[in-house]
Design a protein around this motif. Structure first.
Motif, PDB file in Angstrom:
ATOM      1  N   HIS A  25      49.851 -11.254  12.198  1.00 50.77           N
ATOM      2  CA  HIS A  25      51.038 -11.269  11.148  1.00 50.77           C
ATOM      3  C   HIS A  25      51.515 -12.697  10.952  1.00 50.77           C
ATOM      4  N   GLY A  28      49.162 -14.656   8.935  1.00 48.67           N
ATOM      5  CA  GLY A  28      49.074 -14.428   7.571  1.00 48.67           C
ATOM      6  C   GLY A  28      50.454 -14.735   6.841  1.00 48.67           C
ATOM      7  N   ASP A  31      49.154 -18.069   5.638  1.00 46.83           N
ATOM      8  CA  ASP A  31      47.533 -18.245   5.087  1.00 46.83           C
ATOM      9  C   ASP A  31      47.318 -17.052   4.299  1.00 46.83           C
ATOM     10  N   PRO A  32      47.130 -17.258   3.058  1.00 47.34           N
ATOM     11  CA  PRO A  32      46.492 -15.778   2.518  1.00 47.34           C
ATOM     12  C   PRO A  32      45.267 -15.302   2.940  1.00 47.34           C
ATOM     13  N   ILE A  33      44.389 -15.998   3.481  1.00 48.15           N
ATOM     14  CA  ILE A  33      43.062 -15.466   4.330  1.00 48.15           C
ATOM     15  C   ILE A  33      43.364 -14.926   5.464  1.00 48.15           C
ATOM     16  N   ALA A  35      46.234 -13.214   5.947  1.00 48.61           N
ATOM     17  CA  ALA A  35      46.941 -12.128   5.574  1.00 48.61           C
ATOM     18  C   ALA A  35      45.961 -10.993   5.688  1.00 48.61           C
ATOM     19  N   GLN A  36      44.698 -11.260   5.227  1.00 53.18           N
ATOM     20  CA  GLN A  36      43.804 -10.186   5.009  1.00 53.18           C
ATOM     21  C   GLN A  36      43.429  -9.536   6.448  1.00 53.18           C
ATOM     22  N   THR A  37      43.385 -10.323   7.296  1.00 48.24           N
ATOM     23  CA  THR A  37      42.859  -9.922   8.538  1.00 48.24           C
ATOM     24  C   THR A  37      43.692  -8.742   9.249  1.00 48.24           C
ATOM     25  N   TRP A  38      44.980  -8.613   9.152  1.00 52.03           N
ATOM     26  CA  TRP A  38      45.760  -7.788   9.590  1.00 52.03           C
ATOM     27  C   TRP A  38      45.306  -6.104   9.333  1.00 52.03           C
ATOM     28  N   GLU A  39      44.903  -5.925   8.157  1.00 52.62           N
ATOM     29  CA  GLU A  39      44.282  -4.423   7.871  1.00 52.62           C
ATOM     30  C   GLU A  39      43.201  -4.411   8.431  1.00 52.62           C
ATOM     31  N   MET A  40      42.446  -5.246   9.047  1.00 52.45           N
ATOM     32  CA  MET A  40      40.965  -5.211   9.377  1.00 52.45           C
ATOM     33  C   MET A  40      40.984  -5.144  10.808  1.00 52.45           C
ATOM     34  N   GLN A  41      42.330  -5.320  11.489  1.00 48.47           N
ATOM     35  CA  GLN A  41      42.315  -5.399  12.830  1.00 48.47           C
ATOM     36  C   GLN A  41      41.438  -4.371  13.717  1.00 48.47           C
TER      37      GLN A  41
END
Length: 79
Positions: A25, A28, A31-33, A35-41
């Protein structure tokens, strides 16, 4: 996979660490990239299994061996 990639590239083994949900979190926020990993964890909380059997059966396609893909990637970085 990162260890195998490094081995095929003749590079030292990577030093990997886990990131907590809070770490992800916070990364994210900067870094906008990331930020996308949060929903993919969810993909990293249990084994991520891909099953190509229906594709193989239906279309006669087969997956490319992982080492072939990694070697091709190593070669692309050499150019």
């Amino acid at each position: 996979m990162t260890e195998r990639f490094a081995e095929l590239a003749g590079a030292p083994a990577p030093q990997l660490i886990s990131m907590s949900p809070l770490d992800l979190h916070n990364a994210g926020l900067a870094d906008p990239i990331m930020a996308q990993t949060w929903e993919m964890q969810y993909q990293y909380q249990r084994p991520f299994v891909l099953d190509a059997s229906l594709t193989v059966k239906t279309f006669g396609l087969t997956p490319t061996p992982l080492d072939d893909v990694l070697l091709e990637t190593v070669k692309s970085f050499a150019n």
